[in-house]
Design a protein around this motif. Structure first.
Motif, PDB file in Angstrom:
ATOM      1  N   HIS A 133     -15.003  23.157  87.888  1.00  0.00           N
ATOM      2  CA  HIS A 133     -15.307  22.913  86.477  1.00  0.00           C
ATOM      3  C   HIS A 133     -16.648  22.215  86.365  1.00  0.00           C
ATOM      4  O   HIS A 133     -16.931  21.267  87.093  1.00  0.00           O
ATOM      5  CB  HIS A 133     -14.233  22.039  85.829  1.00  0.00           C
ATOM      6  CG  HIS A 133     -14.577  21.650  84.421  1.00  0.00           C
ATOM      7  ND1 HIS A 133     -15.094  20.410  84.089  1.00  0.00           N
ATOM      8  CD2 HIS A 133     -14.517  22.349  83.269  1.00  0.00           C
ATOM      9  CE1 HIS A 133     -15.316  20.361  82.784  1.00  0.00           C
ATOM     10  NE2 HIS A 133     -14.976  21.524  82.272  1.00  0.00           N
ATOM     11  N   GLY A 177     -18.965  19.896  84.152  1.00  0.00           N
ATOM     12  CA  GLY A 177     -19.004  19.021  82.996  1.00  0.00           C
ATOM     13  C   GLY A 177     -18.474  17.628  83.290  1.00  0.00           C
ATOM     14  O   GLY A 177     -17.798  17.383  84.286  1.00  0.00           O
ATOM     15  N   SER A 178     -18.790  16.716  82.390  1.00  0.00           N
ATOM     16  CA  SER A 178     -18.312  15.334  82.479  1.00  0.00           C
ATOM     17  C   SER A 178     -16.943  15.234  81.797  1.00  0.00           C
ATOM     18  O   SER A 178     -16.388  16.231  81.324  1.00  0.00           O
ATOM     19  CB  SER A 178     -19.303  14.396  81.782  1.00  0.00           C
ATOM     20  OG  SER A 178     -19.257  14.612  80.372  1.00  0.00           O
ATOM     21  N   ASP A 192     -16.879  16.717  78.407  1.00  0.00           N
ATOM     22  CA  ASP A 192     -16.905  18.178  78.350  1.00  0.00           C
ATOM     23  C   ASP A 192     -15.605  18.803  78.827  1.00  0.00           C
ATOM     24  O   ASP A 192     -15.432  20.020  78.730  1.00  0.00           O
ATOM     25  CB  ASP A 192     -18.037  18.728  79.238  1.00  0.00           C
ATOM     26  CG  ASP A 192     -19.376  18.112  78.908  1.00  0.00           C
ATOM     27  OD1 ASP A 192     -19.754  18.153  77.737  1.00  0.00           O
ATOM     28  OD2 ASP A 192     -20.031  17.580  79.836  1.00  0.00           O
ATOM     29  N   CYS A 193     -14.709  17.991  79.367  1.00  0.00           N
ATOM     30  CA  CYS A 193     -13.517  18.500  80.042  1.00  0.00           C
ATOM     31  C   CYS A 193     -12.320  18.484  79.093  1.00  0.00           C
ATOM     32  O   CYS A 193     -11.880  17.418  78.648  1.00  0.00           O
ATOM     33  CB  CYS A 193     -13.228  17.646  81.276  1.00  0.00           C
ATOM     34  SG  CYS A 193     -11.873  18.250  82.287  1.00  0.00           S
ATOM     35  N   THR A 194     -11.803  19.658  78.778  1.00  0.00           N
ATOM     36  CA  THR A 194     -10.592  19.742  77.964  1.00  0.00           C
ATOM     37  C   THR A 194      -9.372  19.540  78.859  1.00  0.00           C
ATOM     38  O   THR A 194      -9.459  19.593  80.090  1.00  0.00           O
ATOM     39  CB  THR A 194     -10.488  21.103  77.286  1.00  0.00           C
ATOM     40  OG1 THR A 194     -10.309  22.115  78.295  1.00  0.00           O
ATOM     41  CG2 THR A 194     -11.745  21.415  76.471  1.00  0.00           C
ATOM     42  N   ASP A 240      -9.027  22.517  80.974  1.00  0.00           N
ATOM     43  CA  ASP A 240      -9.933  22.499  82.129  1.00  0.00           C
ATOM     44  C   ASP A 240      -9.377  21.619  83.241  1.00  0.00           C
ATOM     45  O   ASP A 240      -9.416  21.959  84.423  1.00  0.00           O
ATOM     46  CB  ASP A 240     -11.314  21.963  81.732  1.00  0.00           C
ATOM     47  CG  ASP A 240     -12.056  22.872  80.782  1.00  0.00           C
ATOM     48  OD1 ASP A 240     -11.843  24.099  80.837  1.00  0.00           O
ATOM     49  OD2 ASP A 240     -12.869  22.353  79.984  1.00  0.00           O
ATOM     50  N   ASN A 264     -21.509  15.777  86.443  1.00  0.00           N
ATOM     51  CA  ASN A 264     -20.821  16.919  85.843  1.00  0.00           C
ATOM     52  C   ASN A 264     -19.826  17.607  86.772  1.00  0.00           C
ATOM     53  O   ASN A 264     -19.696  18.828  86.776  1.00  0.00           O
ATOM     54  CB  ASN A 264     -21.854  17.939  85.330  1.00  0.00           C
ATOM     55  CG  ASN A 264     -22.716  17.357  84.230  1.00  0.00           C
ATOM     56  OD1 ASN A 264     -22.200  16.770  83.278  1.00  0.00           O
ATOM     57  ND2 ASN A 264     -24.021  17.488  84.360  1.00  0.00           N
TER      58      ASN A 264
END
Length: 246
Positions: A87, A89-90, A93-95, A98, A144
């Motif tokens: 994945h 992103g930080s 940014d992480c759902t 994710d 990230n």
């Protein structure tokens, strides 16, 4: 040196591309009978029959399918848990989706396959389990890579705990922690950037050796760790990272 894995039956997950594919080919080259699994049927066909490699389409997120596969396959001497996902992103940014996908592919799939195969390996007298970890999360942080690093740290812990639980049953367990490897997966991530050329330069810049690894050179470490040459090693995280952890 040849035939380092002669007489061994090896199972490799995520074997259609990248490091899984390199591992399957390297194990077969060294004399192992190899069962290569992946969800990508088209790419699997490319290695079917090479040095005797057998392929099976398998979704590592489908527990019932994994258990059915293990029942049909029986005991192996070598299990390489290679399936995974990165994945980008930080935390912001992480759902949750994710996060769950990261742990499902990078950790849960490893648990499910090992849970299915380990009793059979013990009954057969032992064997070797190799897990795919990463320098990120195990030794180093990078921007990230929150979900990825957290999941790979879990792989390292899983490896150590599994090793101590089953060392007296003839089971060795280690994990490999690569740096940045030039695989199709990395290529896809690079191409997702607005400036792919700059993104590739940035990935190279974080490697002290000034280059990316190839899947084939990482696979030589895989061979060592599943062969008798490493017979006194278990519970170890082995870094093949071009100096990234220094």
């Amino acid at each position: 040196m040849a035939d380092r894995l002669k007489g061994k039956l090896a199972l490799v997950t995520a074997a259609a591309a990248g490091m899984g594919r390199a591992a399957a080919l390297a194990f077969a080259r060294e004399g192992a009978q190899v069962i290569a699994t992946d969800i990508n049927a088209g790419l699997l066909k490319e290695i079917e029959g090479k040095d005797g490699i057998r392929t099976t389409v398998l979704d590592m997120l489908d527990e019932k399918a994994v258990n059915a596969f293990a029942e049909k396959t029986g005991a192996v001497n070598i299990l390489f848990n290679c399936a995974g996902w990165v994945h980008q992103g930080s935390l912001l940014d992480c759902t949750l989706a994710d996060w769950d996908r990261s742990f499902n592919l990078n950790v849960r799939s490893m648990f499910v396959m090992t849970k299915a195969m380990l009793p059979r390996m013990i009954d057969k007298g032992g064997g070797v389990i190799l897990n795919m970890a990463s320098v990120l999360g195990t030794e180093k942080a990078a921007p990230n890579r929150l979900a990825y690093a957290a999941s790979k740290a879990a792989v390292a812990g899983f490896t150590r705990a599994l090793a101590i639980d089953h060392v007296k049953q003839g089971i060795r367990v280690n994990c490999v922690c690569p740096g940045t490897v030039d695989t199709p997966s990395l290529g896809d991530r690079i191409n997702a950037f607005a400036d792919p050329a700059q993104a590739r330069k940035d990935f190279i810049a974080r490697q002290p050796m000034g280059r990316l690894a190839t899947a084939e050179e990482i696979a030589e470490t895989f061979v060592y760790l599943v062969s008798e040459e490493s017979s006194f090693m278990t519970g170890q995280a082995v870094f093949v990272d071009g100096g990234m952890s220094l």
